[in-house]
Design an enzyme around this catalytic site. Structure first.
Site, PDB file in Angstrom:
ATOM      1  N   HIS A  82       3.895  25.827 -10.751  1.00 37.40           N
ATOM      2  CA  HIS A  82       2.513  25.780 -11.241  1.00 37.40           C
ATOM      3  C   HIS A  82       2.459  26.664 -12.494  1.00 37.40           C
ATOM      4  CE1 HIS A  82      -1.854  26.681 -11.137  1.00 37.40           C
ATOM      5  NE2 HIS A  82      -1.976  25.626 -10.343  1.00 37.40           N
ATOM      6  N   ASP A 106       5.896  32.043  -4.799  1.00 28.41           N
ATOM      7  CA  ASP A 106       4.495  31.621  -4.884  1.00 28.41           C
ATOM      8  C   ASP A 106       4.194  30.811  -3.616  1.00 28.41           C
ATOM      9  OD1 ASP A 106       2.124  30.322  -5.326  1.00 28.41           O
ATOM     10  OD2 ASP A 106       2.741  29.328  -7.178  1.00 28.41           O
ATOM     11  N   GLN A 108       0.590  27.226  -1.598  1.00 28.44           N
ATOM     12  CA  GLN A 108       0.471  26.035  -0.750  1.00 28.44           C
ATOM     13  C   GLN A 108       1.161  26.258   0.601  1.00 28.44           C
ATOM     14  OE1 GLN A 108      -1.338  23.389  -1.628  1.00 28.44           O
ATOM     15  NE2 GLN A 108      -1.657  23.907  -3.769  1.00 28.44           N
ATOM     16  N   LYS A 143      -7.606  27.920  -0.676  1.00 33.79           N
ATOM     17  CA  LYS A 143      -6.906  26.737  -0.145  1.00 33.79           C
ATOM     18  C   LYS A 143      -6.653  26.896   1.353  1.00 33.79           C
ATOM     19  CE  LYS A 143      -4.604  26.501  -4.569  1.00 33.79           C
ATOM     20  NZ  LYS A 143      -4.985  25.406  -5.439  1.00 33.79           N
ATOM     21  N   CYS A 171      -1.746  21.316 -13.250  1.00 32.55           N
ATOM     22  CA  CYS A 171      -1.238  22.589 -13.797  1.00 32.55           C
ATOM     23  C   CYS A 171       0.280  22.657 -13.714  1.00 32.55           C
ATOM     24  CB  CYS A 171      -1.859  23.802 -13.091  1.00 32.55           C
ATOM     25  SG  CYS A 171      -3.625  23.901 -13.290  1.00 32.55           S
TER      26      CYS A 171
HETATM   27  C1  LIG Z   1       1.510  26.290  -6.233  1.00 35.12           C
HETATM   28  C2  LIG Z   1       0.298  26.953  -6.804  1.00 35.12           C
HETATM   29  N1  LIG Z   1       0.410  28.165  -7.358  1.00 35.12           N
HETATM   30  C3  LIG Z   1      -0.658  28.818  -7.851  1.00 35.12           C
HETATM   31  C4  LIG Z   1      -1.908  28.256  -7.836  1.00 35.12           C
HETATM   32  C5  LIG Z   1      -3.080  29.028  -8.366  1.00 35.12           C
HETATM   33  O1  LIG Z   1      -3.845  29.502  -7.296  1.00 35.12           O
HETATM   34  P1  LIG Z   1      -5.273  30.209  -7.493  1.00 35.12           P
HETATM   35  O2  LIG Z   1      -6.257  29.100  -7.619  1.00 35.12           O
HETATM   36  O3  LIG Z   1      -5.481  31.007  -6.269  1.00 35.12           O
HETATM   37  O4  LIG Z   1      -5.200  31.080  -8.676  1.00 35.12           O
HETATM   38  C6  LIG Z   1      -2.077  26.985  -7.293  1.00 35.12           C
HETATM   39  C7  LIG Z   1      -3.400  26.317  -7.306  1.00 35.12           C
HETATM   40  O5  LIG Z   1      -3.495  25.114  -7.432  1.00 35.12           O
HETATM   41  C8  LIG Z   1      -0.948  26.317  -6.742  1.00 35.12           C
HETATM   42  O6  LIG Z   1      -1.057  25.117  -6.169  1.00 35.12           O
END
Ligand SMILES: Cc1ncc(COP(=O)(O)O)c(C=O)c1O
Length: 406
Positions: free
Chosen positions: A123, A200, A203, A226, A364
């Site tokens: 992302h 990260d 998900q 989420k 993204c």
């Molecule tokens: C894999 C991943 N990393 C980071 C993020 C960013 O998360 P946040 O909305 O909490 O900043 C997302 C959000 O779509 C995501 O899917």
């Protein structure tokens, strides 16, 4: 543990009774943000109504009660991720801020030419903060390729990590492909090279049991919105060792030990990374979300979500002109696809006419889109409250859209 009964679960989400364009809502946009159960809304409203004050600094009853609730939420996050202690959990505004905190906090360790290893399926939140280190400190970014089935090229990964590697940062579960990466194995390689290992878990923390100690990571980012919790709250897990080495991100109240006119000393983690008044009610809401979610067995949740995913995927496979992205053996309930010759946005808009909410765009993940050789994709993502019936309605709606757009 509560027995898994999807209708009983749905009854706790008032929004799911909505109709959209004359159809019952089928909310399949969970990877972007999930709906909230009563338990979360009530926890936040209840706290506001009965015991609200600023945390940590008061000597009165309300301040103490709010602080207790806030710290109980931290402890829920620690238990959820199997962190050794609450001190290993820093509250952030979300996963994006958690990953920015990692980059900022580790920047002082980077010399020109030092390598940061990422992957093509990250992302932007796990790419852009590292570009800052490239631009400002001369770090070299290395990206591990994604193979046609949506998995990482682990051979290249193994070979890329070497003496120049300072940081390895990898998504645990891809928000587009659904691929679950072998973080424990990658962490072993990173540690053997003396690098900091970050994952990260935005998900993954929603769809699988996460044990940060078993994964062997130094830092792990997650988010609330989420995970059936509020927006503007997330968390960063860190080992005591890495939190000690990292520099603070924001300066201000709470994160200091002592402030003088000529110097400042910092509090220990987690306070060191939580300057100013924190998102108190949001943290309490995240704690409530975790406590609510934890009443269900993750194996049951996973089985149910994957049944919905498989029903949807198998239905799409019957449509000739559909291309599906991400077929890893180990994956979560995320279904990215395109209808040949049709724009993803058009598909999403037609599905909305049938009450089916999906996301369309680049999610993204522009480097991943380039690797997949597409401009954008449609994405249906399943959560705890989705049903097989919704998966079937989704397939029927895609078929209708295919007739229209084809
Ligand atoms: C894999 C991943 N990393 C980071 C993020 C960013 O998360 P946040 O909305 O909490 O900043 C997302 C959000 O779509 C995501 O899917």
């Amino acid at each position: 543990m509560s027995a898994f009964d999807v209708q009983k679960i749905r009854a706790q989400f008032p929004i799911l009774t909505r109709e959209i364009n004359g159809y019952p809502l089928a909310y399949l946009d969970n990877a972007a943000s999930a709906q909230k159960p009563d338990a979360v809304m009530e926890a936040m409203v209840g706290q506001t109504r009965s015991a609200y004050a600023n945390v940590h600094r008061g000597l009165h009853t309300l301040a103490n009660e709010t602080t207790e609730a806030f710290e109980a939420a931290r402890s829920s996050v620690a238990t959820f991720l199997n962190a050794p202690s609450s001190d290993n959990i820093v509250f952030t505004r979300g996963a994006t801020e958690a990953l920015n905190l990692c980059a900022y906090g580790l920047a002082h360790m980077i010399q020109p030419g030092d390598e940061i290893v990422l992957t093509e399926m990250e992302h932007h939140s796990n790419i852009v903060p590292w570009h800052f280190l490239r631009e400002r400190y001369g770090a070299v970014l290395k990206f591990i390729p994604v193979l046609p089935d949506g998995t990482l090229d682990m051979k290249v990964f193994r070979e890329t990590i070497g003496i120049k590697t300072k940081i390895v940062s990898v998504v645990h579960m891809s928000n587009v492909l659904g691929t679950v990466n072998d973080i424990a194995e990658i962490a072993r390689w990173a540690k053997a090279a003396g690098a900091v290992m970050i994952s990260d878990g935005t998900q993954a923390a929603v769809h699988m049991d996460v044990d940060v100690q078993a994964l062997g990571v130094d830092l792990y980012a997650m988010t609330g919105h989420k995970l059936y919790g509020p927006t503007a709250i997330g968390a960063l897990y860190g080992t005591s060792d890495i939190f000690e080495k990292m520099q603070p991100f924001n300066g201000g109240g709470e994160m200091i030990e002592d402030v003088y006119l000529d110097r400042v000393t910092y509090a220990e983690a987690p306070a060191k990374f939580e300057a100013g008044t924190p998102p108190i009610l949001e943290a309490i809401g995240l704690g409530a979300a975790i406590n609510w979610y934890s009443q269900y067995d993750m194996a049951d949740v996973h089985q149910h979500e994957m049944a919905c995913y498989h029903a949807a995927r198998d239905g799409l496979r019957d449509i000739n002109s559909v291309q599906i992205f991400g077929e890893a053996a180990n994956k979560g309930p995320v279904l990215a696809f395109n209808l040949q010759g049709a724009h993803a946005h058009d598909m999403a808009q037609i599905l909305d006419k049938y009450g089916v909410a999906v996301r369309a765009g680049q999610h993204c993940t522009q480097p991943l889109m380039k690797r997949l050789d597409v401009h954008s994709t449609v994405r249906a993502s399943f959560g705890i409250y989705n049903t097989l019936d919704e998966a079937e309605r989704f397939v029927t709606a895609v078929k209708k859209a295919a007739l229209f757009l084809g």
